[in-house]
Scaffold this motif. Structure first.
Motif, PDB file in Angstrom:
ATOM      1  N   LEU A 168       0.877  -1.146  -0.257  1.00 24.45           N
ATOM      2  CA  LEU A 168      -0.161   0.059  -0.125  1.00 24.45           C
ATOM      3  C   LEU A 168       0.590   1.111  -0.065  1.00 24.45           C
ATOM      4  N   ASP A 169       2.080   1.185   0.793  1.00 23.87           N
ATOM      5  CA  ASP A 169       2.673   2.717   0.571  1.00 23.87           C
ATOM      6  C   ASP A 169       2.925   2.628  -0.647  1.00 23.87           C
ATOM      7  N   VAL A 170       3.523   2.018  -1.663  1.00 24.98           N
ATOM      8  CA  VAL A 170       3.788   1.687  -2.996  1.00 24.98           C
ATOM      9  C   VAL A 170       2.613   2.759  -3.858  1.00 24.98           C
ATOM     10  N   MET A 171       1.487   2.123  -3.667  1.00 28.79           N
ATOM     11  CA  MET A 171       0.469   2.580  -4.082  1.00 28.79           C
ATOM     12  C   MET A 171       0.466   3.882  -3.755  1.00 28.79           C
ATOM     13  N   PHE A 172       0.048   4.605  -2.204  1.00 27.05           N
ATOM     14  CA  PHE A 172       0.277   5.986  -1.880  1.00 27.05           C
ATOM     15  C   PHE A 172       1.209   7.402  -2.593  1.00 27.05           C
ATOM     16  N   ILE A 173       2.400   6.210  -2.688  1.00 28.35           N
ATOM     17  CA  ILE A 173       3.548   7.025  -3.431  1.00 28.35           C
ATOM     18  C   ILE A 173       3.898   7.270  -4.745  1.00 28.35           C
ATOM     19  N   THR A 174       2.725   6.530  -5.258  1.00 27.71           N
ATOM     20  CA  THR A 174       2.457   6.523  -6.802  1.00 27.71           C
ATOM     21  C   THR A 174       1.280   7.737  -7.179  1.00 27.71           C
ATOM     22  N   ILE A 175      -0.223   7.993  -5.925  1.00 28.21           N
ATOM     23  CA  ILE A 175      -0.519   8.320  -6.117  1.00 28.21           C
ATOM     24  C   ILE A 175      -0.434  10.050  -5.277  1.00 28.21           C
ATOM     25  N   ILE A 176       0.531  10.096  -5.240  1.00 27.02           N
ATOM     26  CA  ILE A 176       0.886  11.433  -4.787  1.00 27.02           C
ATOM     27  C   ILE A 176       2.311  12.246  -5.927  1.00 27.02           C
ATOM     28  N   PHE A 177       2.236  10.751  -7.109  1.00 23.49           N
ATOM     29  CA  PHE A 177       3.443  11.104  -8.035  1.00 23.49           C
ATOM     30  C   PHE A 177       2.247  11.359  -8.991  1.00 23.49           C
ATOM     31  N   LEU A 178       1.382  10.994  -8.723  1.00 22.82           N
ATOM     32  CA  LEU A 178       0.763  11.300 -10.345  1.00 22.82           C
ATOM     33  C   LEU A 178      -0.458  12.963 -10.007  1.00 22.82           C
ATOM     34  N   LEU A 179      -0.165  13.511  -8.403  1.00 22.49           N
ATOM     35  CA  LEU A 179      -1.212  14.316  -8.485  1.00 22.49           C
ATOM     36  C   LEU A 179       0.267  15.540  -8.439  1.00 22.49           C
ATOM     37  N   LEU A 180       0.972  15.545  -8.033  1.00 19.80           N
ATOM     38  CA  LEU A 180       2.080  16.409  -7.913  1.00 19.80           C
ATOM     39  C   LEU A 180       2.232  17.033  -9.587  1.00 19.80           C
ATOM     40  N   LEU A 181       2.788  15.629 -10.339  1.00 22.52           N
ATOM     41  CA  LEU A 181       2.282  15.606 -11.548  1.00 22.52           C
ATOM     42  C   LEU A 181       1.474  16.455 -12.242  1.00 22.52           C
ATOM     43  N   VAL A 182       0.170  16.286 -12.087  1.00 29.75           N
ATOM     44  CA  VAL A 182      -0.904  16.933 -12.472  1.00 29.75           C
ATOM     45  C   VAL A 182      -1.236  18.412 -11.959  1.00 29.75           C
ATOM     46  N   GLN A 183      -0.408  18.723 -10.937  1.00 25.78           N
ATOM     47  CA  GLN A 183      -0.545  20.089 -10.303  1.00 25.78           C
ATOM     48  C   GLN A 183       0.485  20.900 -11.095  1.00 25.78           C
ATOM     49  N   LEU A 184       1.653  19.963 -11.263  1.00 24.47           N
ATOM     50  CA  LEU A 184       2.340  20.481 -12.083  1.00 24.47           C
ATOM     51  C   LEU A 184       2.349  21.190 -14.086  1.00 24.47           C
ATOM     52  N   LEU A 185       1.361  19.885 -14.021  1.00 21.87           N
ATOM     53  CA  LEU A 185       1.260  20.313 -15.702  1.00 21.87           C
ATOM     54  C   LEU A 185      -0.071  21.594 -15.924  1.00 21.87           C
ATOM     55  N   GLN A 186      -1.089  21.683 -14.873  1.00 20.94           N
ATOM     56  CA  GLN A 186      -1.551  22.717 -14.479  1.00 20.94           C
ATOM     57  C   GLN A 186      -1.586  24.041 -14.285  1.00 20.94           C
ATOM     58  N   SER A 187      -0.204  23.875 -13.861  1.00 21.99           N
ATOM     59  CA  SER A 187       0.411  25.713 -13.003  1.00 21.99           C
ATOM     60  C   SER A 187       0.744  26.447 -14.198  1.00 21.99           C
ATOM     61  N   LEU A 188       1.792  24.885 -15.429  1.00 19.64           N
ATOM     62  CA  LEU A 188       2.643  25.448 -16.179  1.00 19.64           C
ATOM     63  C   LEU A 188       1.379  26.167 -17.188  1.00 19.64           C
ATOM     64  N   GLY A 189       0.227  25.238 -17.678  1.00 17.30           N
ATOM     65  CA  GLY A 189      -0.312  25.514 -18.738  1.00 17.30           C
ATOM     66  C   GLY A 189      -1.464  26.841 -18.250  1.00 17.30           C
ATOM     67  N   THR A 190      -1.206  27.088 -16.660  1.00 22.23           N
ATOM     68  CA  THR A 190      -2.305  28.363 -16.134  1.00 22.23           C
ATOM     69  C   THR A 190      -0.929  29.858 -16.802  1.00 22.23           C
ATOM     70  N   ARG A 191      -0.099  29.327 -16.062  1.00 21.26           N
ATOM     71  CA  ARG A 191       0.647  30.853 -17.352  1.00 21.26           C
ATOM     72  C   ARG A 191       1.188  30.752 -17.920  1.00 21.26           C
ATOM     73  N   LEU A 192       1.295  29.986 -18.704  1.00 22.40           N
ATOM     74  CA  LEU A 192       1.459  30.766 -20.401  1.00 22.40           C
ATOM     75  C   LEU A 192      -0.061  31.140 -21.355  1.00 22.40           C
ATOM     76  N   VAL A 193      -1.049  30.253 -20.270  1.00 24.50           N
ATOM     77  CA  VAL A 193      -2.568  30.596 -21.154  1.00 24.50           C
ATOM     78  C   VAL A 193      -2.727  32.281 -20.556  1.00 24.50           C
ATOM     79  N   GLN A 194      -1.706  32.766 -18.685  1.00 27.95           N
ATOM     80  CA  GLN A 194      -2.072  34.148 -18.493  1.00 27.95           C
ATOM     81  C   GLN A 194      -1.402  35.006 -19.409  1.00 27.95           C
TER      82      GLN A 194
END
Length: 198
Positions: A168-194
């Protein structure tokens, strides 16, 4: 996996979106039959669940890449799923461009290529960047699903170790990485749009 598939999706999806826009009713190169055929194909590919598309494309993937496993085995299905999605978003972004801009460039004697490259894409750039951001985030979820059939990446790690071996620790860490990746992509996209919004 995400970088390779996103690059191909952007390169192929942008012309598809422009084609959908130009051939749609009351546009520069309105062609009912072409628009209907392309739109129908786009709708079919968009309606297929990604896991089913991934499995259905295994023979094509093996033919193109020599394997159905790993990163190379996942990219064709990711591209086929992402191109219609991005193309439709590009079409929507182009529809948001003020009709007066098109009419003004036509009045100045511009041809279709000049209108698309000099006016439409330039004016729709913030919307296209937002569409690219949404597409990138959708591809993140698709890459995670690719792990179901041995596609590699974080999804494969979560399934093979987190789920099948009950780590379960591997599953939890994977979820954290996916969330961070999505947040990074969204932040980058928002900055470019602005940045490109006037």
């Amino acid at each position: 996996m995400l970088g390779g598939s996103l690059t191909l999706v952007l390169v192929l999806g942008l012309p598809l979106g422009v084609l959908l826009f130009l051939t749609s009713p009351k546009q520069l190169r309105s062609a009912h039959k072409t628009y209907t055929a392309v739109s129908f194909a786009v709708n079919i590919l968009r309606s297929l669940p990604f896991v089913i598309l991934l499995i259905a494309m295994i023979p094509v993937t093996v033919f193109l890449t020599g394997t159905s496993l790993g990163v190379m085995g996942s990219i064709p299905a990711l591209v086929v799923a992402g191109v219609p999605f991005f193309g439709r978003l590009v079409e929507s972004a182009l529809r948001e461009v003020d009709r007066g801009i098109i009419e003004a460039t036509l009045a100045m004697g511009a041809n279709t290529r000049q209108i698309v490259l000099g006016a439409l894409l330039h004016e729709a750039l913030p919307g296209i960047l937002a569409a690219a951001t949404v597409t990138a985030i959708a591809l993140v979820s698709y890459t995670a699903l690719a792990g179901v059939v041995g596609g590699g990446g974080l999804g494969d790690l979560a399934i093979r170790y987190g789920y099948q071996r009950f780590q379960l620790d591997v599953m939890f860490i994977t979820i954290i990485f996916l969330l961070l990746l999505v947040q990074l992509l969204q932040s980058l996209g928002t900055r470019l749009v602005q940045h490109f919004t006037r």
